[in-house]
Design an enzyme around this catalytic site. Structure first.
Site, PDB file in Angstrom:
ATOM      1  N   ASP A   1      -2.232  -3.779   5.267  1.00  0.00           N
ATOM      2  CA  ASP A   1      -3.503  -4.081   5.520  1.00  0.00           C
ATOM      3  C   ASP A   1      -4.051  -5.049   4.526  1.00  0.00           C
ATOM      4  OD1 ASP A   1      -3.340  -2.495   7.679  1.00  0.00           O
ATOM      5  OD2 ASP A   1      -4.633  -0.995   6.919  1.00  0.00           O
TER       6      ASP A   1
ATOM      7  N   ASN B   1     -13.897  -5.858   5.645  1.00  0.00           N
ATOM      8  CA  ASN B   1     -13.974  -4.429   5.232  1.00  0.00           C
ATOM      9  C   ASN B   1     -15.386  -3.755   5.107  1.00  0.00           C
ATOM     10  OD1 ASN B   1     -11.644  -3.371   6.748  1.00  0.00           O
ATOM     11  ND2 ASN B   1     -10.788  -2.665   4.589  1.00  0.00           N
TER      12      ASN B   1
END
Length: 438
Positions: free
Chosen positions: A183, A279
């Site tokens: 990720d 994020n």
């Protein structure tokens, strides 16, 4: 401006020029897919109103947040759906299309991972020799002795276009991105593009892989499918973050992303920095043993004071990262929202909350805070926040177009099941008629 094709009722094709988008959340100026100079960006004035002010607040922007820009890089855009109602397109029908055939690709590889050397070499040979693509690779990737010392692969590396982070602007050069790793490679790809982001294809070659749906076994057919424009995409919203630091000496050395705002006095000036975050923004107490004590404002009004280890402000994509570990709910990336999650709050009633994507959040140290705070953006650019400094957070106009393996819904639930083992438990045994008698 990028142009896209849409289909008329009679079957004719009409070329529509994508007009610059004007968004109150993103400085109220015209937004285009073209990268602007980092030194010429304008900084919007920060709201100074507080909860005790008699000023009547009037909303000037939509609670739904800004409409995302639907041109991604120089050649990609979203395929328009003629059946969309009120210009609201079903997220399940979001498809990738190309204005022109893609010719360049950025390959991002996880650094210092020997297991990725062979996939990286195979992919680059396929892209350059078979697909005749221009391949962009970061210089530090090619400095790996296992790559630079490979004489057979050396002929391929000579065809690469190289760049250095924070020095070279490749925003108008790359048509799409391929990530090899976990990720973190997708987060890194997002950080390289502070405005329009090319479509991202992420291969699961890391440890978790929540954001990387593709398996490398069949990379040739999958990459070919993307180049042909046959793929679903999910628009992962980002946060536009502005950090304003006060009481900096005028002679202080500033980095590339800094802008000086001065009031004409020699004793103080302001340093403003902007980031695009995929994020989360994390504000914590840093090395101090005292509680973090920060004020949280929403659209200029004080809504609460956070006393604890810190605060997480995350996107729906980030809700399955640090936020879920701190007790937050998991939100699908297509939901327009911002999540606010306290970190170990010293309160039994402080629960995580979800606010509309169109609000403006502002974080400052409380006047009676015993210590400073620290802030990081997707785990990077960590810096100290002192009294008088502020962090302003809004939803960005520039999402990350992440290419799906199947579609946005199936990919998300597959990641929940495979990576986080969501709702996994041993099933209860069947109760037979004989058991019911007892």
């Amino acid at each position: 401006p990028a142009a896209s094709l849409c289909e008329m009722d009679g079957g004719e094709e009409m070329r529509v020029e994508a007009a610059p988008y004007c968004c109150s959340t993103c400085d109220g100026g015209e937004v285009t897919g073209r990268s602007l100079s980092r030194h010429n960006r304008k900084i919007r004035s920060l709201s100074t109103s507080s909860a005790g002010s008699s000023f009547e607040y009037r909303r000037t922007q939509s609670l739904h947040g800004p409409s995302p820009v639907t041109t991604f890089g120089p050649k990609a855009c979203m395929l328009q759906n003629p059946q969309a109602v009120m210009h609201i397109q079903d997220p399940a029908s979001q498809r990738l299309t190309w204005n022109k055939p893609p010719k360049s690709v950025l390959v991002i590889k996880k650094i210092r991972d020997a297991s990725l050397l062979q996939p990286f070499k195979e992919l680059c040979i396929f892209l350059t020799e078979v697909k005749n693509m221009i391949v962009y690779v970061e210089k530090k990737v090619l400095e790996d002795p296992a790559i630079s010392g490979d004489e057979n692969f050396g002929a391929i590396t000579k065809k690469f276009c190289t760049f250095t982070e924070d020095l070279d602007d490749i925003s108008n050069c790359v048509d799409f991105i391929i990530c090899l790793g976990g990720d973190g490679t997708l987060l890194y790809a997002s950080s390289l593009f502070q405005e329009s982001v090319p479509p991202v294809m992420a291969f699961h070659l890391g440890s978790l892989g929540f954001l990387t749906p593709f398996k490398f076994d069949t990379y040739q057919s999958q990459v070919t499918q993307i180049i042909e424009g046959n793929a679903a995409i999910v628009l992962r919203s980002r946060l536009k973050v502005q950090v304003l630091k006060e009481n900096w000496e005028k002679k202080a050395r500033l980095d590339d992303k800094a802008i000086i705002l001065t009031n004409g006095e020699f004793e103080s000036c302001h340093k403003a920095m902007q980031y695009e975050v995929l994020n989360e923004v994390v504000v914590d107490r840093g090395p101090s043993s005292y509680l973090s004590n920060v004020d949280l404002f929403l659209d200029g009004h004080l809504i609460t004071t956070v006393q604890g280890d810190g605060l997480i402000v995350s996107t729906p994509t980030g809700s399955t990262a640090y936020a879920v570990a701190a007790g937050a709910s998991m939100i699908h990336p297509n939901v327009p929202a911002i999540m606010i999650t306290p970190i170990c709050p010293h309160s039994l009633s402080f629960r995580p909350i979800v606010v509309p994507a169109g609000v403006e959040l502002k974080i400052m140290l409380s006047r009676d805070a015993r210590n400073t705070a620290w802030v990081s953006f997707d785990g990077r650019k960590r810096q100290e926040i002192c009294h008088g400094d502020s962090i302003t957070i809004t939803t960005s106009c520039f999402p990350v177009p992440s290419i799906c393996f199947r579609d946005p819904v199936n990919d998300w639930f597959e990641s929940l099941a495979q990576c986080l083992h969501w709702n996994v438990r041993k099933k209860q045994n069947y109760l037979s008629s004989e058991d019911e008698e007892f």
